[in-house]
Motif scaffolding. Structure first.
Motif, mmCIF file in Angstrom:
data_model
loop_
_atom_site.group_PDB
_atom_site.id
_atom_site.type_symbol
_atom_site.label_atom_id
_atom_site.label_comp_id
_atom_site.label_asym_id
_atom_site.label_seq_id
_atom_site.Cartn_x
_atom_site.Cartn_y
_atom_site.Cartn_z
ATOM 1 N N HIS A 79 71.868 57.434 70.039
ATOM 2 C CA HIS A 79 72.619 56.666 71.027
ATOM 3 C C HIS A 79 73.573 57.541 71.837
ATOM 4 O O HIS A 79 73.815 57.268 73.013
ATOM 5 N N ALA A 80 74.098 58.570 71.213
ATOM 6 C CA ALA A 80 75.034 59.439 71.923
ATOM 7 C C ALA A 80 74.352 60.073 73.139
ATOM 8 O O ALA A 80 74.932 60.120 74.229
ATOM 9 N N THR A 81 73.122 60.546 72.957
ATOM 10 C CA THR A 81 72.394 61.145 74.081
ATOM 11 C C THR A 81 72.070 60.096 75.130
ATOM 12 O O THR A 81 72.232 60.334 76.338
ATOM 13 N N LYS A 124 65.329 48.233 66.143
ATOM 14 C CA LYS A 124 64.011 47.719 65.796
ATOM 15 C C LYS A 124 63.403 46.990 66.993
ATOM 16 O O LYS A 124 64.007 46.059 67.533
ATOM 17 N N VAL A 125 62.223 47.419 67.399
ATOM 18 C CA VAL A 125 61.506 46.740 68.478
ATOM 19 C C VAL A 125 60.853 45.486 67.904
ATOM 20 O O VAL A 125 60.051 45.563 66.967
ATOM 21 N N VAL A 126 61.213 44.323 68.465
ATOM 22 C CA VAL A 126 60.707 43.041 67.973
ATOM 23 C C VAL A 126 59.483 42.600 68.771
ATOM 24 O O VAL A 126 58.556 42.001 68.233
ATOM 25 N N SER A 127 59.476 42.867 70.078
ATOM 26 C CA SER A 127 58.303 42.592 70.920
ATOM 27 C C SER A 127 57.865 43.892 71.569
ATOM 28 O O SER A 127 58.713 44.643 72.053
ATOM 29 N N PRO A 128 56.578 44.185 71.601
ATOM 30 C CA PRO A 128 56.120 45.436 72.220
ATOM 31 C C PRO A 128 56.527 45.521 73.681
ATOM 32 O O PRO A 128 56.620 44.510 74.397
ATOM 33 N N GLU A 134 62.236 55.350 72.205
ATOM 34 C CA GLU A 134 62.167 56.296 71.093
ATOM 35 C C GLU A 134 63.562 56.752 70.688
ATOM 36 O O GLU A 134 63.863 56.907 69.492
ATOM 37 N N MET A 135 64.421 56.980 71.668
ATOM 38 C CA MET A 135 65.802 57.371 71.358
ATOM 39 C C MET A 135 66.493 56.264 70.567
ATOM 40 O O MET A 135 67.199 56.531 69.578
ATOM 41 N N ASN A 182 58.779 55.690 85.721
ATOM 42 C CA ASN A 182 59.719 54.770 85.084
ATOM 43 C C ASN A 182 59.220 54.329 83.707
ATOM 44 O O ASN A 182 59.998 54.221 82.755
ATOM 45 N N ARG A 183 57.928 54.061 83.598
ATOM 46 C CA ARG A 183 57.372 53.640 82.307
ATOM 47 C C ARG A 183 57.586 54.713 81.249
ATOM 48 O O ARG A 183 57.986 54.412 80.111
ATOM 49 N N GLN A 184 57.334 55.965 81.617
ATOM 50 C CA GLN A 184 57.513 57.048 80.664
ATOM 51 C C GLN A 184 58.975 57.192 80.241
ATOM 52 O O GLN A 184 59.271 57.453 79.061
ATOM 53 N N MET A 185 59.896 57.005 81.175
ATOM 54 C CA MET A 185 61.311 57.078 80.818
ATOM 55 C C MET A 185 61.719 55.897 79.935
ATOM 56 O O MET A 185 62.484 56.058 78.976
ATOM 57 N N ASP A 186 61.190 54.710 80.235
ATOM 58 C CA ASP A 186 61.461 53.549 79.374
ATOM 59 C C ASP A 186 61.010 53.826 77.945
ATOM 60 O O ASP A 186 61.734 53.548 76.979
#
Length: 281
Positions: free
Chosen positions: A220-222, A260-264, A213-214, A204-208
């Motif tokens: 977003h389409a994918t 944009k990721v605001v929190s890791p 990254e997407m 699950n972590r790897q998919m998250d």
């Protein structure tokens, strides 16, 4: 004419509240807290007066529902985690006109939706945790733990949110309140695996991380093609109906804007959490 000035996918883990208190978790969720403050700061700078929160902790079984009360005030204790959130005071103004308008728009578009004005209908902590860090705004809470609904319906609710906002005089921060993967540790495994600070599935972590990254690359389409399977097989919180509503409000797959990721990214009680800002085109 109203507008969505900022949109975000936000965590609502109870340990954010515990992080502010003395004890073993004190300070441990500061990056997530700072992310909430940063999103609130950006929204305020853009003139936001209301936050619409799609809450994956409000479970519904028929229709869609909106808490459109004029005022929310009381003490909240979580039924799920009473050891984490207890006697939390809250006092926020609502935006009943906007809540009613969202329900009317969604129903007119074929998705039966009700707005409620009930003092006894409490806010859930998927709304209360983010609001703790953005209390200067009015709030409308939209139920997003939809148990017998599909993502196409939630997409319509999102479209209705945008239409209602644009027909209003409000500037709005739109929030999808929920995690990415949401497989909480089995009870017997929680303590041995330091469950509060770890994830229950490396898969699950790897998919998250792949989804992030997407989003960062604007693919977003994918992502939307895999949304249903991601929600099902990787345990997206509330079946990711909050995210479907968010995308619906933003035009679904109409652009390739980079988020944009605001929190890791961080694990919590087996789940995967993040704060991400979705740019408005």
């Amino acid at each position: 004419m109203g507008e969505i000035v900022l949109a975000a996918k936000m965590t609502h883990v109870p340990t954010m509240l515990m992080s502010e208190q003395e004890g073993s978790i004190h300070g441990k969720r500061q990056p997530a807290i700072e992310g909430h403050y940063e999103i609130a700061r950006r929204a305020k700078a853009l003139g936001a007066d209301t936050v619409v929160i799609c809450d994956t902790h409000w479970v519904i079984n028929a229709g869609f529902h909106i808490n459109a009360n004029k005022r929310f005030e009381g003490l909240f204790t979580s039924n799920e985690f009473p050891q984490f959130i207890q006697d939390l005071p809250y006092a926020y103004d609502g935006n009943p006109e906007l809540g009613d308008a969202i329900a009317a728009e969604a129903s007119d578009m074929g998705t039966y939706t009700l707005a409620h004005h009930l003092d006894s209908l409490e806010l859930e902590y998927g709304t209360l945790v983010p609001m703790r860090f953005m209390a200067h705004m009015k709030v409308v809470s939209v139920a997003a733990w939809a148990t017998v609904h599909n993502h196409d319906e939630s997409r319509i609710v999102g479209e209705a949110i945008r239409k209602a906002i644009e027909a209003s005089d409000n500037k709005v921060l739109l929030v999808a309140s929920g995690s990415l993967s949401h497989k909480i540790w089995a009870n017997k495994d929680y303590a041995p695996n330091n469950g509060t600070f770890t994830i229950s599935s490396e898969f699950n972590r790897q998919m998250d991380l792949h989804v992030l990254e997407m989003w960062k690359n604007g693919d977003h389409a994918t992502f939307l093609k895999m949304l249903g399977e991601y929600a099902q097989f990787y345990c997206g919180e509330g079946s990711m109906h909050d995210t479907a509503m968010l995308y619906g409000a933003l035009g679904w797959d109409q652009d390739d804007a980079k988020f944009k990721v605001v929190s890791p990214y961080f694990p919590s009680s087996g789940t995967g959490q993040v704060n991400v800002v979705f740019p408005i085109q």
